[in-house]
Design a protein around this motif. Structure first.
Motif, short mmCIF file in Angstrom:
data_model
loop_
_atom_site.label_atom_id
_atom_site.label_comp_id
_atom_site.label_asym_id
_atom_site.label_seq_id
_atom_site.Cartn_x
_atom_site.Cartn_y
_atom_site.Cartn_z
N THR A 152 0.81 -1.23 0.00
CA THR A 152 0.00 0.00 0.00
C THR A 152 0.84 1.27 0.00
OG1 THR A 152 -0.09 0.05 2.41
CG2 THR A 152 -1.84 -1.16 1.27
N PHE A 153 2.17 1.13 -0.02
CA PHE A 153 3.03 2.31 -0.04
C PHE A 153 2.71 3.24 1.14
CE2 PHE A 153 2.00 0.75 -4.29
CZ PHE A 153 3.24 0.27 -4.65
N TYR A 154 2.45 2.62 2.28
CA TYR A 154 2.12 3.32 3.54
C TYR A 154 0.79 4.08 3.46
CZ TYR A 154 6.39 2.45 6.27
OH TYR A 154 7.41 1.87 6.99
N HIS A 155 0.00 3.84 2.44
CA HIS A 155 -1.23 4.62 2.29
C HIS A 155 -2.29 4.30 3.34
CE1 HIS A 155 0.42 6.65 -0.98
NE2 HIS A 155 -0.05 5.95 -1.98
N GLU A 156 -2.20 3.10 3.97
CA GLU A 156 -3.15 2.83 5.07
C GLU A 156 -2.87 3.76 6.23
OE1 GLU A 156 -2.99 -1.33 6.11
OE2 GLU A 156 -3.51 -1.94 4.07
N GLY A 157 -1.60 3.94 6.55
CA GLY A 157 -1.22 4.89 7.61
C GLY A 157 -1.52 6.32 7.21
N HIS A 158 -1.21 6.65 5.95
CA HIS A 158 -1.49 8.00 5.46
C HIS A 158 -2.97 8.36 5.65
CE1 HIS A 158 2.14 7.76 2.55
NE2 HIS A 158 2.45 8.56 3.54
#
Ligand code: ZN
Lengths: 137, 393
Positions: free
Chosen positions: B265-271
């Motif tokens: 997710t390319f850190y997009h869940e955290g984003h």
């Protein structure tokens, strides 16, 4: 004539990963399997990340999969790899959905995200066999 | 799960009243000559003195101390001769957050956050056999037998996967390095100030392909400090009022060793979680951010953060970099000091004073016009963290 293996080696006596390295010496790719919830996991951990069970066994898993992603080293940060530049390292997703890091061998032009690969075991020392991945030409 | 109501009560109540940094450019030249002007504590102490002078305060005004980099708060407090009511350590945005928490909770009124790092002269390895303590971080040990022995390769894999999924082109990613060097050319304190163009970028050698030389951060020595205090006390200080208006944090460590958060997710869940918190507490959206700071150990952090924070759609960052732009005059000026790629690698710390200066309107030749909100985003080492600063001039 003796040659010295000058690359980093895994700790084959690690309490979590030890059984993995014992299996690679026998040419088997393995993962942990939770005795309670049956979830497969790798790399090894002391408890199951799904249910926190401490009851764990090891099972053989699939030695085929696809390249999840890869990097091509053009500079050696560890001197042992200097003679092999450029070299390819990948994270492979095997057909059980587990992820293994490894060198990729085979024609460079065939290396791609999603390319099918199969495992191979290289006995680099009497104690250590490293799983690597071979991409079909 | 973050409670926006309670989190909002912390926001807007604490101000940054002092900023201080060491002389990155001239110290880099000195260390290249073989000199060692300071160690990590020396750089930290120098930055602290400069931040106090900027704030018009003395060390006796401090009752909190939070440190970052390879220094311990106990030793830093001893060196600086202070006995704080609250101490701790953290990365840059965590230190800002912790200072806000200590002040709003009542543990302290005026907190110094301080970083010092002599990583270049100390020969700190971010790649190689003893990288960052070696055994302390599983991934290095785990990956090393296969020759995956550097941070760069993790980001090379992340970028390769992103290129495959979303179609990022090398000349699109290269806009980040070119834009940040253009800003650094306007920053007298930056280490690397000679402009580069996209041909220079594309012509540079690969380190861990697909990442090239200019995608990598510098390694240099230096220090950073900021002084934070209550909004009321800040009003009596010499500087334009800049408050911490928004905060957000979300961790992503499950599957970290096999790079799941980076490759899936390319850190997009955290984003996504952080976006809700940081914009919710600040009461703004990405359209109201005037200057962006992104943790840029590698250039690729910038496109991931642009998408993750909603400056563009997921998958559109490459197009955004070319068509909208992140450099001087671009749609969202990003890392306006030159960032880690061109100003200084202070591990997220040098972005903070720059974002405060931009909000004050005192960033010199590189000042972005009419700045009201500035935002920092990091997605590194298992968490996404963001801070919004607000000019209340
Ligand atoms: Zn389980």
């Amino acid at each position: 004539m003796t040659t010295t293996y000058d690359k980093p080696l895994p700790d084959v006596d690690d309490p979590d990963m030890g059984p993995f390295w014992a299996a690679t010496r026998q040419g088997r790719l393995t993962a942990q399997r939770c005795a309670d919830c049956t979830t497969l996991r790798f790399p090894a951990t002391p408890v199951c990340g799904t249910c926190l069970s401490e009851d764990t066994g090891w099972v053989d898993v699939s030695g085929t999969g696809t390249i999840w992603s890869y990097a091509v080293y053009h500079r050696a940060f560890h001197p042992g790899f200097r003679g092999e530049l450029p070299y390819v390292v990948a994270i492979v997703e095997n057909t059980d959905g587990l992820h293994y890091t490894g060198r990729v061998f085979g024609p460079r032009s065939a290396v791609a995200v999603g390319a099918p690969v199969s495992v191979r075991f290289d006995a680099v020392t009497p104690q250590v066999s490293l799983p690597s991945w071979v991409v079909a030409g | 799960m973050a409670d926006l109501r309670r989190l909002s009560a912390l926001c807007g109540e604490v101000a940054v009243v002092g900023v201080g940094e060491t002389d990155y450019g001239t110290d880099y030249v000195r260390t290249r000559r073989g000199e060692k002007p300071y160690d990590s504590y020396g750089y930290a102490a120098l930055a602290l003195n400069r931040a106090l002078a900027d704030a018009g305060l003395t060390k006796d005004d401090l009752d909190g101390l939070i440190v970052g980099g390879p220094i311990a708060y106990e030793r830093m407090a001893e060196i600086a001769g202070i006995e704080p009511g609250w101490s701790g350590s953290g990365d840059a945005p965590t230190s800002v957050t912790q200072a806000v928490m200590a002040i709003t909770a009542g543990f302290a009124e005026t907190v110094a956050i301080v970083y010092g790092n002599d990583q270049r002269t100390a020969g700190t390895a971010y790649g190689g056999p003893q990288a960052m303590g070696g055994e302390a971080i599983l991934s290095y040990v785990y990956f090393a037998p296969w020759g995956m022995t550097s941070q760069g390769a993790l980001y090379a894999m992340m970028t390769r996967r992103y290129m495959e999924v979303h179609g990022l082109e090398p000349h699109e990613l290269g806009q980040v390095a070119v834009a940040q060097r253009a800003f650094a050319a306007l920053n007298p304190n930056a280490v690397m100030r000679s402009p580069i163009d996209i041909d220079d970028y594309l012509g540079a050698r690969y380190i861990a392909e697909p990442l090239r030389l200019y995608d990598y951060c510098l390694i240099n020595d230096g220090g950073v400090a900021m002084i934070l205090t209550t909004r009321d006390r800040a009003r009596r200080g010499p500087n334009p009022l800049v408050t911490v208006a928004g905060l957000g944090r979300a961790d992503e460590n499950i599957g970290a060793t096999t790079l799941r958060p980076r490759l899936v997710t390319f850190y997009h869940e955290g984003h996504a979680k952080v976006r809700e918190q940081v914009y919710g507490t600040a009461g703004i959206g990405p359209g109201e951010v005037d200057v962006l700071g992104v943790y840029d150990s590698f250039s690729c952090h910038v496109p991931y953060a642009l998408e993750g924070m909603g400056f563009c759609e997921i998958g559109d960052a490459g197009k955004f970099l070319v068509e909208k732009g992140v450099g001087p005059g671009g749609a969202i000026p990003t890392n306006t000091s030159g960032g880690h790629l061109s100003e200084s690698y202070m591990q997220g710390w040098n972005h903070q004073p720059e974002l405060v200066r931009q909000a004050r309107g005192t960033a010199g030749e590189r000042q972005v016009p009419d700045v009201r909100h500035t935002q920092f985003v990091s997605d590194v080492a298992g968490n996404v963290i963001s801070v919004v600063y607000r000019s209340e001039r």
